[in-house]
Design an enzyme around this catalytic site. Structure first.
Site, PDB file in Angstrom:
ATOM      1  CD  GLU A   1     -22.860  73.901  34.914  1.00  0.00           C
ATOM      2  OE1 GLU A   1     -22.544  75.089  34.833  1.00  0.00           O
ATOM      3  OE2 GLU A   1     -23.757  73.583  35.789  1.00  0.00           O
TER       4      GLU A   1
ATOM      5  CE  LYS B   1     -23.591  78.606  36.783  1.00  0.00           C
ATOM      6  NZ  LYS B   1     -23.461  77.137  36.328  1.00  0.00           N
TER       7      LYS B   1
ATOM      8  CG  ASP C   1     -16.965  91.008  25.729  1.00  0.00           C
ATOM      9  OD1 ASP C   1     -17.189  90.214  26.846  1.00  0.00           O
ATOM     10  OD2 ASP C   1     -16.341  91.771  25.832  1.00  0.00           O
TER      11      ASP C   1
ATOM     12  CG  HIS D   1     -26.554  68.488  37.509  1.00  0.00           C
ATOM     13  ND1 HIS D   1     -25.726  69.464  37.807  1.00  0.00           N
ATOM     14  CD2 HIS D   1     -27.246  69.244  36.632  1.00  0.00           C
ATOM     15  CE1 HIS D   1     -26.004  70.557  37.694  1.00  0.00           C
ATOM     16  NE2 HIS D   1     -27.063  70.391  36.628  1.00  0.00           N
TER      17      HIS D   1
HETATM   18  P1  NDP Z   1     -13.995  95.692  16.006  1.00  0.00           P
HETATM   19  O1  NDP Z   1     -13.062  96.630  16.582  1.00  0.00           O
HETATM   20  O2  NDP Z   1     -13.065  94.385  15.464  1.00  0.00           O
HETATM   21  O3  NDP Z   1     -14.700  96.277  14.729  1.00  0.00           O
HETATM   22  C1  NDP Z   1     -15.625  95.658  13.958  1.00  0.00           C
HETATM   23  C2  NDP Z   1     -14.865  95.216  12.727  1.00  0.00           C
HETATM   24  O4  NDP Z   1     -15.731  94.419  11.754  1.00  0.00           O
HETATM   25  C3  NDP Z   1     -14.494  96.502  11.800  1.00  0.00           C
HETATM   26  O5  NDP Z   1     -13.114  96.144  11.537  1.00  0.00           O
HETATM   27  C4  NDP Z   1     -15.447  96.305  10.638  1.00  0.00           C
HETATM   28  O6  NDP Z   1     -14.688  96.728   9.649  1.00  0.00           O
HETATM   29  C5  NDP Z   1     -15.608  94.673  10.498  1.00  0.00           C
HETATM   30  N1  NDP Z   1     -16.778  94.666   9.712  1.00  0.00           N
HETATM   31  C6  NDP Z   1     -16.991  93.761   8.533  1.00  0.00           C
HETATM   32  N2  NDP Z   1     -18.069  93.529   8.259  1.00  0.00           N
HETATM   33  C7  NDP Z   1     -19.015  94.332   9.334  1.00  0.00           C
HETATM   34  C8  NDP Z   1     -20.292  94.801   9.019  1.00  0.00           C
HETATM   35  N3  NDP Z   1     -21.189  93.871   8.371  1.00  0.00           N
HETATM   36  N4  NDP Z   1     -20.842  95.180  10.122  1.00  0.00           N
HETATM   37  C9  NDP Z   1     -19.966  95.898  10.983  1.00  0.00           C
HETATM   38  N5  NDP Z   1     -18.737  95.650  11.148  1.00  0.00           N
HETATM   39  C10 NDP Z   1     -18.175  94.743  10.217  1.00  0.00           C
HETATM   40  O7  NDP Z   1     -15.015  95.027  16.879  1.00  0.00           O
HETATM   41  P2  NDP Z   1     -16.183  95.601  17.595  1.00  0.00           P
HETATM   42  O8  NDP Z   1     -16.332  97.056  17.397  1.00  0.00           O
HETATM   43  O9  NDP Z   1     -17.384  94.924  17.236  1.00  0.00           O
HETATM   44  O10 NDP Z   1     -15.858  95.362  19.383  1.00  0.00           O
HETATM   45  C11 NDP Z   1     -15.839  94.049  19.744  1.00  0.00           C
HETATM   46  C12 NDP Z   1     -14.738  93.910  20.421  1.00  0.00           C
HETATM   47  O11 NDP Z   1     -14.428  94.916  21.520  1.00  0.00           O
HETATM   48  C13 NDP Z   1     -14.980  92.683  21.396  1.00  0.00           C
HETATM   49  O12 NDP Z   1     -13.533  91.840  21.374  1.00  0.00           O
HETATM   50  C14 NDP Z   1     -14.894  93.234  22.877  1.00  0.00           C
HETATM   51  O13 NDP Z   1     -14.507  92.152  23.673  1.00  0.00           O
HETATM   52  C15 NDP Z   1     -14.275  94.472  22.955  1.00  0.00           C
HETATM   53  N6  NDP Z   1     -14.569  95.532  23.886  1.00  0.00           N
HETATM   54  C16 NDP Z   1     -15.720  95.104  24.720  1.00  0.00           C
HETATM   55  C17 NDP Z   1     -16.051  96.582  25.511  1.00  0.00           C
HETATM   56  C18 NDP Z   1     -17.005  96.240  26.475  1.00  0.00           C
HETATM   57  O14 NDP Z   1     -17.823  95.395  26.147  1.00  0.00           O
HETATM   58  N7  NDP Z   1     -17.089  97.121  27.386  1.00  0.00           N
HETATM   59  C19 NDP Z   1     -14.839  97.592  25.585  1.00  0.00           C
HETATM   60  C20 NDP Z   1     -13.838  97.485  24.773  1.00  0.00           C
HETATM   61  C21 NDP Z   1     -13.619  96.611  23.637  1.00  0.00           C
HETATM   62  P3  NDP Z   1     -14.304  98.184   9.238  1.00  0.00           P
HETATM   63  O15 NDP Z   1     -13.395  98.830  10.048  1.00  0.00           O
HETATM   64  O16 NDP Z   1     -14.067  98.679   7.905  1.00  0.00           O
HETATM   65  O17 NDP Z   1     -15.802  99.067   9.684  1.00  0.00           O
END
Ligand code: NDP
Length: 428
Positions: free
Chosen positions: A78, A258, A274, A371
């Protein structure tokens, strides 16, 4: 329409392109677009990957947030979004910048139980085992606890009609946490199933992230708001009035909001977050009092315009596709952030800056003036102008009685024929 899409997800990239080309009769030039934007590392991120879809990325400037200067990368198609954010931020910078507050950063997930004859009794049973259930949650993703995060609290809510929601609060550290939380919820749901002898209906995080609220505020001396023939005091009054209308009227509130999400989504996309999750949470928060309202609030005492915006903004700087998105990583460097909390603060300030610029324009010169200059650039390019032709075309288009595609195409034709748009000017 004869191509075979069975097992499309198992096909190689070249096979997929060939199938799509056959189905939709694509030319070689059209097929080449898939190749042009193809990124091998994105192949495994989504199902049936074909290519990437480029969007413009630019920088909003002038941000001062909690005493620190920031540049803000934004991804948006946009035209006026970045200009408006920079403009709003400039006014607030002169007033000392944005202040933000962020009390806690926890994600909430739900385990929903159904067909309960006595939900109250089940809730009491679950709450009496809360400590054990929090341990089960932590054991399902132990690395989170090692990083200082983990399950914090369990709450039950009776929803009516035999349903009970068990809410799990988790400190997800630097991630948005959806996947991590969902794994924890599924483990807790199993334990709850054994405990209550019922099979939970579902376990999933809630995007209504009320335990991840962040607020931006600013106090602007009215003199800084002067616009053309409008005094700063009058502009402040009009902005406050527009804010009140957005509190009263959902039709206005939707557009008001918006504009705020224009800024927040653009930063969310630029940082690999996300934006659908943020959108759903923000709009749910806007209706918390029972009526959909403007997310921001502006008031004035005649000397100062006070602005505030509070939103749930559960974002991450790790997780999801962020680690494999080089630009998302680079944008964290441009933003100068090292924590998800910092990102939340910048995003909420961007939303408020965006809102200030939009509402100020709306109640003074009107939104179209700012705009249209940018929209006309898009119009010129859409009509086939080369980047070199755009400046001359814009001069003519701004004077033209009709700023539409046909006029623009005629101006381009005249420019190319005569080296000038003068003839078209007289034609119109
Ligand atoms: P991930 O599943 O990728 O988990 C986070 C990853 O980050 C883990 O592998 C973790 O490692 C790693 N990590 C590294 N450093 C850190 C830190 N300092 N703190 C926390 N984690 C760390 O992502 P999320 O669980 O964040 O999920 C986000 C995704 O889920 C987005 O893509 C979203 O679109 C999607 N999603 C959204 C939904 C919704 O909004 N309703 C539903 C389902 C999915 P380790 O494994 O070692 O802990």
């Amino acid at each position: 329409m004869t191509a075979d899409f069975r097992h499309f997800y198992q096909k190689s990239w070249a096979e997929r392109v060939a199938i799509v080309a056959e189905q939709t009769q694509l030319s070689a030039a059209e097929q080449a677009l898939f190749k042009k934007y193809y990124l091998p590392q994105h192949h495994d991120i989504i199902e049936n990957y074909l290519t990437d879809y480029p969007l413009p990325m630019g920088l909003a400037v002038n941000f001062v947030i909690d005493g620190q200067a920031h540049i803000v990368p934004m991804v948006t198609e946009e035209p006026s979004v970045i200009a408006a954010a920079s403009n709003g931020a400039k006014i607030v910078k002169r007033a000392g910048g944005f202040r933000t507050t962020l009390k806690r950063r926890e994600m909430i997930g739900q385990i929903v139980l159904e067909q309960l004859p006595d939900p109250q009794q089940t809730a009491a049973l679950i709450e009496s085992h809360a400590v054990r259930l929090l341990e089960v949650a932590d054991a399902a993703h132990p690395s989170l606890k090692k990083r200082g995060g983990g399950a914090r609290k369990l709450r039950t809510r009776i929803l009516g009609a035999g349903y009970l929601s068990v809410d799990l609060f988790v400190d997800v550290q630097a991630a948005m946490g959806a996947n991590m939380l969902n794994s924890m919820l599924e483990a807790v749901a199993k334990s709850i199933g054994v405990l209550t002898k019922t099979a939970p209906l579902m376990s999933i995080l809630s995007n209504y992230a009320t335990a991840s609220l962040v607020k931006a505020e600013c106090d602007i001396p009215v003199g800084l708001l002067q616009a053309g023939r409008y005094s700063g005091q009058l502009v402040a009054q009009k902005i406050a009035a527009a804010s009140q209308v957005a509190q009263l009227d959902p039709y206005r509130a939707t557009t008001h909001n918006k504009g705020i999400m224009n800024g927040i989504d653009a930063v969310a996309v630029a940082t690999g977050n996300d934006w659908r999750a943020l959108e759903s949470g923000a709009h749910a928060y806007a209706v918390q009092a029972g009526q959909y309202r403007g997310m921001s609030c502006w008031t004035t005492d005649g000397q100062t315009l006070y602005g505030s915006l509070e939103l749930p903004l559960p974002v991450g700087i790790v997780g999801g596709s962020i680690k494999i998105n080089e630009l998302a990583q680079l944008n964290q460097r441009l933003l100068g952030i090292t924590s998800a909390r910092d990102l939340e603060r910048i995003m909420v300030a961007t939303g408020l800056a965006q809102n200030l610029a939009a509402v100020r324009a709306l109640v003074t010169t009107g939104i179209q003036q700012g705009h249209m200059h940018l929209q006309l650039k898009s119009l010129a390019l859409a009509a086939g102008a080369t980047p070199e032709e755009v400046p001359r075309l814009l001069q003519q288009l701004e004077q033209a009685p009709h700023q539409d595609l046909a006029t623009t195409q005629r101006l381009i034709a005249t420019l190319r024929r005569t080296g000038s748009t003068k003839k078209e000017e007289t034609d119109d």
